[in-house]
Design a protein around this motif. Structure first.
Motif, PDB file in Angstrom:
ATOM      1  N   VAL A  87      62.870  13.780   7.719  1.00 23.27           N
ATOM      2  CA  VAL A  87      63.699  14.441   6.743  1.00 23.27           C
ATOM      3  C   VAL A  87      63.771  13.540   5.623  1.00 23.27           C
ATOM      4  O   VAL A  87      64.072  12.291   6.003  1.00 23.27           O
ATOM      5  N   LYS A  88      63.732  13.812   4.362  1.00 24.23           N
ATOM      6  CA  LYS A  88      63.903  12.840   3.133  1.00 24.23           C
ATOM      7  C   LYS A  88      65.051  13.516   2.259  1.00 24.23           C
ATOM      8  O   LYS A  88      65.127  14.814   2.122  1.00 24.23           O
ATOM      9  N   PHE A  89      65.765  12.695   1.897  1.00 20.73           N
ATOM     10  CA  PHE A  89      67.215  13.156   0.997  1.00 20.73           C
ATOM     11  C   PHE A  89      67.497  12.064   0.204  1.00 20.73           C
ATOM     12  O   PHE A  89      67.088  10.769   0.188  1.00 20.73           O
ATOM     13  N   THR A  90      68.450  12.307  -0.701  1.00 20.23           N
ATOM     14  CA  THR A  90      69.071  11.136  -1.410  1.00 20.23           C
ATOM     15  C   THR A  90      70.546  11.157  -1.321  1.00 20.23           C
ATOM     16  O   THR A  90      71.380  11.987  -1.173  1.00 20.23           O
ATOM     17  N   ILE A  91      71.131   9.764  -1.252  1.00 17.66           N
ATOM     18  CA  ILE A  91      72.556   9.589  -1.099  1.00 17.66           C
ATOM     19  C   ILE A  91      72.964   8.487  -2.096  1.00 17.66           C
ATOM     20  O   ILE A  91      72.002   7.422  -2.233  1.00 17.66           O
ATOM     21  N   ASN A  92      73.785   8.730  -2.925  1.00 13.57           N
ATOM     22  CA  ASN A  92      74.070   7.699  -4.021  1.00 13.57           C
ATOM     23  C   ASN A  92      72.832   7.365  -4.955  1.00 13.57           C
ATOM     24  O   ASN A  92      72.788   6.039  -5.090  1.00 13.57           O
ATOM     25  N   ASP A  93      72.268   8.174  -5.216  1.00 11.64           N
ATOM     26  CA  ASP A  93      70.875   8.067  -5.771  1.00 11.64           C
ATOM     27  C   ASP A  93      69.884   7.077  -5.326  1.00 11.64           C
ATOM     28  O   ASP A  93      68.722   6.577  -5.985  1.00 11.64           O
TER      29      ASP A  93
END
Length: 185
Positions: A87-93
């Motif tokens: 899974v790929k996602f973004t946290i704090n840009d």
């Protein structure tokens, strides 16, 4: 799947209900990881405040033929899991990626995501935390990752348990200030 954020007040009420039920289960259930003396003194698990922003949009890529992998356990044994995908996602840009698993014995109805982040050993359990996620339908490319529901493994509460250790590829280099905090001070 629609990637809209939940209504904040409704979401937080549901999260607080979930947490209250978990606390009750830890106090009363036969399946609680707490020992009888721990249950007698137990009031509540410690949590970060619920934060809807920590439910990132997440893209999932499923392995067409998941291979069996051995996850290291806290007692130095190994347990079989299917390397289900990532899974790929973004946290704090910052872009992030986690490998996701499914118990190889076929008894789990959710995906298993063991991870560590920069809160481990400070505010959260040093050995990492876990997330569960619904198994998406075959054609779905998104998944809900709710870090507010990140939880400690049972071995964080009681040394009689053996728990999967998050693999090296699931060590995030960002802080995830969400979900359960350390049980012991």
């Amino acid at each position: 799947m629609n990637a809209t954020k939940p209504d904040s007040s409704v979401y937080l009420a549901q999260l607080n209900k979930f947490r209250s039920e978990k606390n009750r289960s830890f106090r009363q259930s036969e399946e609680s990881p707490l020992s009888t003396p721990q249950k007698a003194k137990f009031d509540s698990l410690k949590y970060y405040p619920g934060e809807p922003a920590l439910i990132p949009h997440a893209d999932i890529s499923r392995n067409t033929t998941p291979d069996t992998t051995l996850l290291q356990m806290s007692d130095n044994k190994q347990e079989k899991y299917l390397n289900w995908g990532q899974v790929k996602f973004t946290i704090n840009d910052a872009p992030q990626q986690l490998r996701i698993y499914l118990k190889a014995n076929g008894t789990d109805s959710t995906l298993f995501i063991p991870f560590t982040d920069l809160t481990n050993g400070r505010e959260t359990y040093g050995g990492g935390r876990y997330l569960d996620a619904a198994i998406p339908k075959l054609n779905e490319t998104e998944i809900t990752l709710d870090f507010n529901r990140a939880y400690n493994p049972y071995c964080a509460y009681n040394n009689d348990y053996s728990c999967p250790v998050p693999p090296a590829e699931n060590r995030l280099q960002v802080a995830i200030p969400a979900g359960e905090k350390s049980f012991h001070d």
